[in-house]
Enzyme design. Sequence first.
Site, PDB file in Angstrom:
ATOM      1  N   HIS A  60      -7.265 -10.010  12.580  1.00 12.73           N
ATOM      2  CA  HIS A  60      -7.009  -9.063  11.491  1.00 12.73           C
ATOM      3  C   HIS A  60      -6.235  -9.629  10.309  1.00 12.73           C
ATOM      4  O   HIS A  60      -5.971  -8.903   9.351  1.00 12.73           O
ATOM      5  CB  HIS A  60      -6.263  -7.841  12.040  1.00 12.73           C
ATOM      6  CG  HIS A  60      -6.972  -7.186  13.176  1.00 12.73           C
ATOM      7  ND1 HIS A  60      -6.662  -7.437  14.494  1.00 12.73           N
ATOM      8  CD2 HIS A  60      -8.010  -6.309  13.193  1.00 12.73           C
ATOM      9  CE1 HIS A  60      -7.468  -6.732  15.269  1.00 12.73           C
ATOM     10  NE2 HIS A  60      -8.294  -6.054  14.510  1.00 12.73           N
ATOM     11  N   GLY A  92       3.635   0.676   4.221  1.00 16.60           N
ATOM     12  CA  GLY A  92       2.380   1.149   4.809  1.00 16.60           C
ATOM     13  C   GLY A  92       1.170   0.785   3.953  1.00 16.60           C
ATOM     14  O   GLY A  92       0.134   0.364   4.452  1.00 16.60           O
ATOM     15  N   ARG A 143       1.122  -1.244  -2.266  1.00 21.29           N
ATOM     16  CA  ARG A 143       2.578  -1.283  -2.405  1.00 21.29           C
ATOM     17  C   ARG A 143       3.084  -2.698  -2.117  1.00 21.29           C
ATOM     18  O   ARG A 143       4.012  -3.188  -2.738  1.00 21.29           O
ATOM     19  CB  ARG A 143       3.189  -0.242  -1.449  1.00 21.29           C
ATOM     20  CG  ARG A 143       4.673   0.020  -1.579  1.00 21.29           C
ATOM     21  CD  ARG A 143       5.149   0.108  -2.986  1.00 21.29           C
ATOM     22  NE  ARG A 143       4.906   1.333  -3.687  1.00 21.29           N
ATOM     23  CZ  ARG A 143       5.727   2.378  -3.759  1.00 21.29           C
ATOM     24  NH1 ARG A 143       6.847   2.389  -3.097  1.00 21.29           N
ATOM     25  NH2 ARG A 143       5.425   3.423  -4.486  1.00 21.29           N
ATOM     26  N   ARG A 180      -9.891  -6.549   5.605  1.00 23.11           N
ATOM     27  CA  ARG A 180      -9.947  -5.075   5.565  1.00 23.11           C
ATOM     28  C   ARG A 180      -9.108  -4.481   4.435  1.00 23.11           C
ATOM     29  O   ARG A 180      -8.625  -3.352   4.536  1.00 23.11           O
ATOM     30  CB  ARG A 180      -9.463  -4.464   6.886  1.00 23.11           C
ATOM     31  CG  ARG A 180     -10.419  -4.713   8.030  1.00 23.11           C
ATOM     32  CD  ARG A 180      -9.877  -4.164   9.333  1.00 23.11           C
ATOM     33  NE  ARG A 180     -10.795  -4.484  10.400  1.00 23.11           N
ATOM     34  CZ  ARG A 180     -11.459  -3.580  11.124  1.00 23.11           C
ATOM     35  NH1 ARG A 180     -11.275  -2.308  10.928  1.00 23.11           N
ATOM     36  NH2 ARG A 180     -12.285  -3.968  12.066  1.00 23.11           N
ATOM     37  N   ARG A 231      10.081  -2.847   8.204  1.00 27.01           N
ATOM     38  CA  ARG A 231       9.212  -1.835   7.601  1.00 27.01           C
ATOM     39  C   ARG A 231       9.971  -1.147   6.480  1.00 27.01           C
ATOM     40  O   ARG A 231      11.137  -0.757   6.656  1.00 27.01           O
ATOM     41  CB  ARG A 231       8.768  -0.834   8.670  1.00 27.01           C
ATOM     42  CG  ARG A 231       8.257   0.477   8.101  1.00 27.01           C
ATOM     43  CD  ARG A 231       7.456   1.293   9.101  1.00 27.01           C
ATOM     44  NE  ARG A 231       7.469   2.711   8.780  1.00 27.01           N
ATOM     45  CZ  ARG A 231       6.787   3.280   7.778  1.00 27.01           C
ATOM     46  NH1 ARG A 231       6.033   2.534   6.982  1.00 27.01           N
ATOM     47  NH2 ARG A 231       6.862   4.573   7.561  1.00 27.01           N
ATOM     48  N   SER A 286       8.202   5.567   3.926  1.00 26.95           N
ATOM     49  CA  SER A 286       8.712   6.890   3.555  1.00 26.95           C
ATOM     50  C   SER A 286       8.738   7.780   4.793  1.00 26.95           C
ATOM     51  O   SER A 286       8.123   7.472   5.816  1.00 26.95           O
ATOM     52  CB  SER A 286       7.830   7.505   2.464  1.00 26.95           C
ATOM     53  OG  SER A 286       6.536   7.713   2.981  1.00 26.95           O
ATOM     54  N   GLU A 296       8.223   9.706  10.572  1.00 27.60           N
ATOM     55  CA  GLU A 296       7.235   8.809   9.960  1.00 27.60           C
ATOM     56  C   GLU A 296       6.239   8.484  11.064  1.00 27.60           C
ATOM     57  O   GLU A 296       6.164   9.234  12.035  1.00 27.60           O
ATOM     58  CB  GLU A 296       7.907   7.575   9.326  1.00 27.60           C
ATOM     59  CG  GLU A 296       8.863   6.812  10.213  1.00 27.60           C
ATOM     60  CD  GLU A 296       8.190   5.836  11.141  1.00 27.60           C
ATOM     61  OE1 GLU A 296       7.921   6.225  12.300  1.00 27.60           O
ATOM     62  OE2 GLU A 296       7.972   4.673  10.744  1.00 27.60           O
ATOM     63  N   MET A 297       5.447   7.416  10.932  1.00 30.17           N
ATOM     64  CA  MET A 297       4.357   7.248  11.894  1.00 30.17           C
ATOM     65  C   MET A 297       4.182   5.835  12.454  1.00 30.17           C
ATOM     66  O   MET A 297       3.171   5.545  13.089  1.00 30.17           O
ATOM     67  CB  MET A 297       3.033   7.736  11.253  1.00 30.17           C
ATOM     68  CG  MET A 297       3.155   9.155  10.704  1.00 30.17           C
ATOM     69  SD  MET A 297       1.626   9.858  10.066  1.00 30.17           S
ATOM     70  CE  MET A 297       0.842  10.357  11.594  1.00 30.17           C
ATOM     71  N   GLU A 298       5.149   4.946  12.252  1.00 30.91           N
ATOM     72  CA  GLU A 298       4.945   3.540  12.651  1.00 30.91           C
ATOM     73  C   GLU A 298       6.088   2.881  13.422  1.00 30.91           C
ATOM     74  O   GLU A 298       5.860   1.918  14.170  1.00 30.91           O
ATOM     75  CB  GLU A 298       4.680   2.670  11.396  1.00 30.91           C
ATOM     76  CG  GLU A 298       3.397   2.973  10.661  1.00 30.91           C
ATOM     77  CD  GLU A 298       3.505   4.180   9.730  1.00 30.91           C
ATOM     78  OE1 GLU A 298       4.643   4.560   9.374  1.00 30.91           O
ATOM     79  OE2 GLU A 298       2.462   4.754   9.382  1.00 30.91           O
ATOM     80  N   SER A 318      10.668  11.162   1.374  1.00 34.33           N
ATOM     81  CA  SER A 318       9.716  11.565   0.325  1.00 34.33           C
ATOM     82  C   SER A 318       9.491  13.064   0.309  1.00 34.33           C
ATOM     83  O   SER A 318       9.006  13.613  -0.677  1.00 34.33           O
ATOM     84  CB  SER A 318       8.382  10.850   0.537  1.00 34.33           C
ATOM     85  OG  SER A 318       7.865  11.171   1.812  1.00 34.33           O
ATOM     86  N   ASP A 319       9.812  13.725   1.426  1.00 32.59           N
ATOM     87  CA  ASP A 319       9.602  15.171   1.512  1.00 32.59           C
ATOM     88  C   ASP A 319      10.513  15.741   2.580  1.00 32.59           C
ATOM     89  O   ASP A 319      11.021  15.002   3.424  1.00 32.59           O
ATOM     90  CB  ASP A 319       8.135  15.483   1.840  1.00 32.59           C
ATOM     91  CG  ASP A 319       7.664  14.814   3.118  1.00 32.59           C
ATOM     92  OD1 ASP A 319       7.396  13.599   3.082  1.00 32.59           O
ATOM     93  OD2 ASP A 319       7.612  15.483   4.156  1.00 32.59           O
ATOM     94  N   ARG A 324      10.491   8.763  -6.566  1.00 29.93           N
ATOM     95  CA  ARG A 324      10.149   7.864  -5.460  1.00 29.93           C
ATOM     96  C   ARG A 324      10.380   6.407  -5.870  1.00 29.93           C
ATOM     97  O   ARG A 324      10.866   5.610  -5.090  1.00 29.93           O
ATOM     98  CB  ARG A 324       8.691   8.064  -5.045  1.00 29.93           C
ATOM     99  CG  ARG A 324       8.597   8.599  -3.640  1.00 29.93           C
ATOM    100  CD  ARG A 324       7.195   8.960  -3.271  1.00 29.93           C
ATOM    101  NE  ARG A 324       6.836  10.267  -3.787  1.00 29.93           N
ATOM    102  CZ  ARG A 324       5.602  10.673  -3.988  1.00 29.93           C
ATOM    103  NH1 ARG A 324       4.583   9.895  -3.746  1.00 29.93           N
ATOM    104  NH2 ARG A 324       5.366  11.874  -4.444  1.00 29.93           N
TER     105      ARG A 324
END
Length: 232
Positions: A4, A20, A24, A43, A87, A90, A179-181, A203-204, A217
């Site tokens: 990858h 992410g 960015r 990718r 990492r 946000s 967050e997600m990671e 961010s929110d 931001r």
Amino acid sequence: MTVHIGAKKDEIAKTVLMPGDPLRAKFIAEKYLKDFKQVTSVRGMLGFTGIYKGKEISVMGSGMGMPSMGIYSFELFTEYDVDNIIRVGSCGSFQEDVKVRDVVIAMGACTNSRYASQYDLPGTFCPTASYSLLSKAVSVAEKLDLPVKVGNILSSDIFYDDDPDSWKKWARMGVLAVEMEAAALYMNAAKLKKNALVILTVSDSLVSGELTTSEEREKTFTDMMEIALNLA
Ligand code: HPA
């Protein structure tokens, strides 16, 4: 090169910053790094290596979610001999006193994912930050007079949750934000004896429903980047 990542082995620095969004990563390279070059685009997941304050540093997108972060961080640690992954992302706040634009540093990362099942542990694993990177980040933030909130976060597999109130249970346990990671990154680092840290800007807010504007931001993003870049 790996499945990858298209970079040659010596084209990636020992410390990699991971937003992410691959665009960015490009923006960070253009704004902060000297003599940078693009080292991968497999990718569309762009990666760059350049110089910050005389030190070599790489920046590469992680993609969204634990599977994507899991793949890239594993290959960086195992195939490119990367020592530190930071990492820079946000998050959505779970707490009244964690406001949009605040910077959160993830000491630990709870998760609703089954990522840890691969280790077949006789209990629940607690994914945590590298203490050396964490303590260094806190002292950099103090020196730069940037306020940070350090604590537990949630790495969720779900952005659009069928139960709009499920986050409140995590909030009651003192979890600062979602967050997600992070949990995948922390688990890969633990398994591979490497260092990882997650720095986030809010961010929110799930508490107030408030969202940041893009200029806002940008400003908090700068604070987070100042901390992260000084960890190389
Ligand atoms: N949920 C999950 N990930 C996020 C959020 C959120 O509300 N905000 C920023 N990243």
